[in-house]
Write a protein that holds these residues in place. Structure first.
Motif, PDB file in Angstrom:
ATOM      1  N   VAL A   8       0.847  -1.197   0.000  1.00  0.00           N
ATOM      2  CA  VAL A   8       0.000   0.000   0.000  1.00  0.00           C
ATOM      3  C   VAL A   8       0.884   1.249   0.000  1.00  0.00           C
ATOM      4  O   VAL A   8       1.829   1.356   0.779  1.00  0.00           O
ATOM      5  N   LYS A   9       0.581   2.184  -0.890  1.00  0.00           N
ATOM      6  CA  LYS A   9       1.356   3.417  -1.008  1.00  0.00           C
ATOM      7  C   LYS A   9       0.508   4.620  -0.584  1.00  0.00           C
ATOM      8  O   LYS A   9      -0.709   4.517  -0.432  1.00  0.00           O
ATOM      9  N   LEU A  10       1.181   5.757  -0.442  1.00  0.00           N
ATOM     10  CA  LEU A  10       0.473   6.979  -0.049  1.00  0.00           C
ATOM     11  C   LEU A  10      -0.643   7.318  -1.032  1.00  0.00           C
ATOM     12  O   LEU A  10      -1.735   7.751  -0.631  1.00  0.00           O
ATOM     13  N   GLU A  11      -0.355   7.122  -2.332  1.00  0.00           N
ATOM     14  CA  GLU A  11      -1.370   7.476  -3.329  1.00  0.00           C
ATOM     15  C   GLU A  11      -2.626   6.607  -3.218  1.00  0.00           C
ATOM     16  O   GLU A  11      -3.736   7.048  -3.565  1.00  0.00           O
ATOM     17  N   ASP A  12      -2.459   5.356  -2.701  1.00  0.00           N
ATOM     18  CA  ASP A  12      -3.627   4.480  -2.514  1.00  0.00           C
ATOM     19  C   ASP A  12      -4.542   5.039  -1.423  1.00  0.00           C
ATOM     20  O   ASP A  12      -5.767   5.024  -1.552  1.00  0.00           O
ATOM     21  N   ILE A  13      -3.936   5.537  -0.348  1.00  0.00           N
ATOM     22  CA  ILE A  13      -4.714   6.134   0.743  1.00  0.00           C
ATOM     23  C   ILE A  13      -5.367   7.429   0.263  1.00  0.00           C
ATOM     24  O   ILE A  13      -6.550   7.692   0.547  1.00  0.00           O
ATOM     25  N   ALA A  14      -4.598   8.239  -0.491  1.00  0.00           N
ATOM     26  CA  ALA A  14      -5.124   9.505  -1.014  1.00  0.00           C
ATOM     27  C   ALA A  14      -6.327   9.267  -1.920  1.00  0.00           C
ATOM     28  O   ALA A  14      -7.344   9.979  -1.841  1.00  0.00           O
ATOM     29  N   ARG A  15      -6.230   8.233  -2.775  1.00  0.00           N
ATOM     30  CA  ARG A  15      -7.322   7.917  -3.705  1.00  0.00           C
ATOM     31  C   ARG A  15      -8.560   7.461  -2.927  1.00  0.00           C
ATOM     32  O   ARG A  15      -9.691   7.828  -3.246  1.00  0.00           O
ATOM     33  N   LYS A  16      -8.323   6.656  -1.886  1.00  0.00           N
ATOM     34  CA  LYS A  16      -9.431   6.141  -1.080  1.00  0.00           C
ATOM     35  C   LYS A  16     -10.189   7.271  -0.389  1.00  0.00           C
ATOM     36  O   LYS A  16     -11.432   7.258  -0.305  1.00  0.00           O
ATOM     37  N   ASN A  18      -9.945  10.521  -1.310  1.00  0.00           N
ATOM     38  CA  ASN A  18     -10.156  11.631  -2.239  1.00  0.00           C
ATOM     39  C   ASN A  18      -9.511  12.929  -1.743  1.00  0.00           C
ATOM     40  O   ASN A  18     -10.123  14.001  -1.731  1.00  0.00           O
ATOM     41  N   ILE A  19      -8.252  12.796  -1.277  1.00  0.00           N
ATOM     42  CA  ILE A  19      -7.462  13.958  -0.866  1.00  0.00           C
ATOM     43  C   ILE A  19      -6.092  13.850  -1.532  1.00  0.00           C
ATOM     44  O   ILE A  19      -5.761  12.837  -2.168  1.00  0.00           O
ATOM     45  N   SER A  20      -5.270  14.869  -1.390  1.00  0.00           N
ATOM     46  CA  SER A  20      -3.966  14.863  -2.053  1.00  0.00           C
ATOM     47  C   SER A  20      -2.956  13.975  -1.320  1.00  0.00           C
ATOM     48  O   SER A  20      -3.080  13.726  -0.107  1.00  0.00           O
ATOM     49  N   ILE A  21      -1.952  13.511  -2.077  1.00  0.00           N
ATOM     50  CA  ILE A  21      -0.883  12.704  -1.491  1.00  0.00           C
ATOM     51  C   ILE A  21      -0.124  13.514  -0.435  1.00  0.00           C
ATOM     52  O   ILE A  21       0.250  12.992   0.624  1.00  0.00           O
ATOM     53  N   ALA A  22       0.067  14.808  -0.709  1.00  0.00           N
ATOM     54  CA  ALA A  22       0.778  15.677   0.232  1.00  0.00           C
ATOM     55  C   ALA A  22       0.050  15.753   1.571  1.00  0.00           C
ATOM     56  O   ALA A  22       0.673  15.727   2.640  1.00  0.00           O
ATOM     57  N   THR A  23      -1.281  15.810   1.502  1.00  0.00           N
ATOM     58  CA  THR A  23      -2.072  15.864   2.737  1.00  0.00           C
ATOM     59  C   THR A  23      -1.933  14.569   3.531  1.00  0.00           C
ATOM     60  O   THR A  23      -1.798  14.588   4.758  1.00  0.00           O
ATOM     61  N   VAL A  24      -1.948  13.446   2.827  1.00  0.00           N
ATOM     62  CA  VAL A  24      -1.771  12.145   3.494  1.00  0.00           C
ATOM     63  C   VAL A  24      -0.408  12.083   4.176  1.00  0.00           C
ATOM     64  O   VAL A  24      -0.287  11.667   5.331  1.00  0.00           O
ATOM     65  N   SER A  25       0.617  12.516   3.448  1.00  0.00           N
ATOM     66  CA  SER A  25       1.978  12.484   3.991  1.00  0.00           C
ATOM     67  C   SER A  25       2.094  13.343   5.252  1.00  0.00           C
ATOM     68  O   SER A  25       2.658  12.926   6.266  1.00  0.00           O
ATOM     69  N   ARG A  26       1.526  14.573   5.172  1.00  0.00           N
ATOM     70  CA  ARG A  26       1.592  15.464   6.331  1.00  0.00           C
ATOM     71  C   ARG A  26       0.797  14.899   7.509  1.00  0.00           C
ATOM     72  O   ARG A  26       1.211  15.005   8.663  1.00  0.00           O
ATOM     73  N   ALA A  27      -0.333  14.292   7.211  1.00  0.00           N
ATOM     74  CA  ALA A  27      -1.176  13.723   8.273  1.00  0.00           C
ATOM     75  C   ALA A  27      -0.437  12.595   9.003  1.00  0.00           C
ATOM     76  O   ALA A  27      -0.470  12.513  10.235  1.00  0.00           O
ATOM     77  N   LEU A  28       0.238  11.731   8.252  1.00  0.00           N
ATOM     78  CA  LEU A  28       0.967  10.613   8.861  1.00  0.00           C
ATOM     79  C   LEU A  28       2.166  11.101   9.665  1.00  0.00           C
ATOM     80  O   LEU A  28       2.619  10.420  10.592  1.00  0.00           O
TER      81      LEU A  28
END
Length: 343
Positions: A8-16, A18-28
């Protein structure tokens, strides 16, 4: 047939979500710029999807991996296991983990391991040089690139910019041999490891100094420098040594616990009584000497403490990143002669 699951990659979480990859990265990374509700949602989704962070990718942005590289000559020696335990215990208190690699007693592998660690895998390196290490250019190169280094145990020459942790091997062996002499032993054998290894050279020097001080003759046939780098052949070398000397010694000083235990096993098989006929001293005191029958007198080497101190010196270097002219620290730990049944 079970299909292999994709990582599982950051983009998979972002797609799930519906937010940006950058937001997922910052959140984690628990960045306060991301709303708490969004952070909680990202964490929950990441856990549900089985996401595992890529440590190397994280290090590209932070400049840190929180990993420490440890290079030892061999995995099957209790001394190095204890040192690694000491390192691991200390660094975990400071949120670091260790990667252990063996040089397999080869300078070439030691150099390759250093190069691998240099490529951004670790924040610093703790290293015990091999007996083949005659030049320290590869270590100096690492230091010059700003990677903190601590050396321990078999240090043939002082390396500027690297901290050192060691014991005074010659003094330790001198005290053990002098103890045997004061017990009335005069025909004292020496069993050490490969001649090229500095710690064995120093322990042999201590043996010779004690014998010379007390005017005890040194017989060449009572000196064994084991050439083997594995336990099975060391056992054979020690058996052959005792089978081929003209007269059995009345004491044996050995440079490791393993040599001491193999010596006692061989002598007992040959029918000799320990310590009535022959006294034996080992070096290390890493546990087995105490449970062997008879128990073995040893020089206690502070192996676990050596690991802790090496780790402490390295982490102290992390805390002085702007000190481009790091003043090398040399830490010498104390040994102790632990008396047991073999003497």
């Amino acid at each position: 047939m079970t299909l292999k699951k994709k990582r599982v990659k950051l983009e998979d979480i972002a797609r799930k979500l519906n937010i940006s990859i950058a937001t997922v990265s910052r959140a984690l990374d628990e960045n306060p710029r991301v709303k708490l509700s969004t952070r909680e949602k990202v964490f929950k989704t990441a856990k549900m999807m089985g996401y595992m962070p890529n440590q190397i990718a994280k290090s590209l942005s932070s400049g840190k991996t929180n990993l420490i590289g440890v290079i030892i000559p061999r995995y099957d020696e209790s001394f190095f296991i204890e040192v690694c335990r000491g390192i691991d215990r200390y660094v975990r208190k400071h949120n670091y983990k260790i990667l252990i690699s063996s040089s397999r007693n080869s300078f070439e592998f030691e150099r390759e391991n250093l190069i691998s660690f240099e490529r951004g895998l670790v924040d610093g390196i703790i290293l015990s040089p091999t007996h083949e290490t005659e030049t320290f250019v590869h270590i100096k190169s690492i230091i010059n690139k700003g990677i903190p280094v601590v050396l321990f145990d078999n240090i043939r020459e002082e390396v500027s910019g690297a901290d050192h942790v060691l014991i005074e091997d010659d003094k330790a062996s001198f005290s053990a041999v002098e103890f045997l002499i004061k017990k009335g032993r005069k025909r004292i054998a020496f069993i050490g490891g490969i001649k090229e290894k500095k710690v064995f050279q120093d322990r042999y020097d201590g043996y010779k100094k004690a014998m010379t001080k007390h005017n005890i003759p040194i017989y060449e046939e009572l000196i064994l420098h084991c050439e083997s780098l594995d336990r099975e052949n060391e056992d054979t070398e020690i058996q052959d040594f005792f089978n081929n000397i003209s007269a059995i010694p009345d004491a044996v000083f050995t440079c490791t616990d393993n040599y001491g235990l193999l010596t006692m096993k061989t002598l007992l098989k040959m029918g000799y009584k320990i310590p009535e006929q022959i006294s034996v001293i080992g070096f290390g005191d890493l546990g087995l000497g105490e449970i062997f029958v008879p128990s073995m007198t040893c020089i206690a080497q502070p192996s676990f403490e050596m690991g802790e101190k090496a780790a402490e010196l390295l982490i102290n270097q992390f805390n002085e990143p702007n000190d481009v002219n790091h003043r090398k620290k040399v830490l010498k730990l104390k040994t102790e002669l632990i008396l047991r049944d073999s003497t």
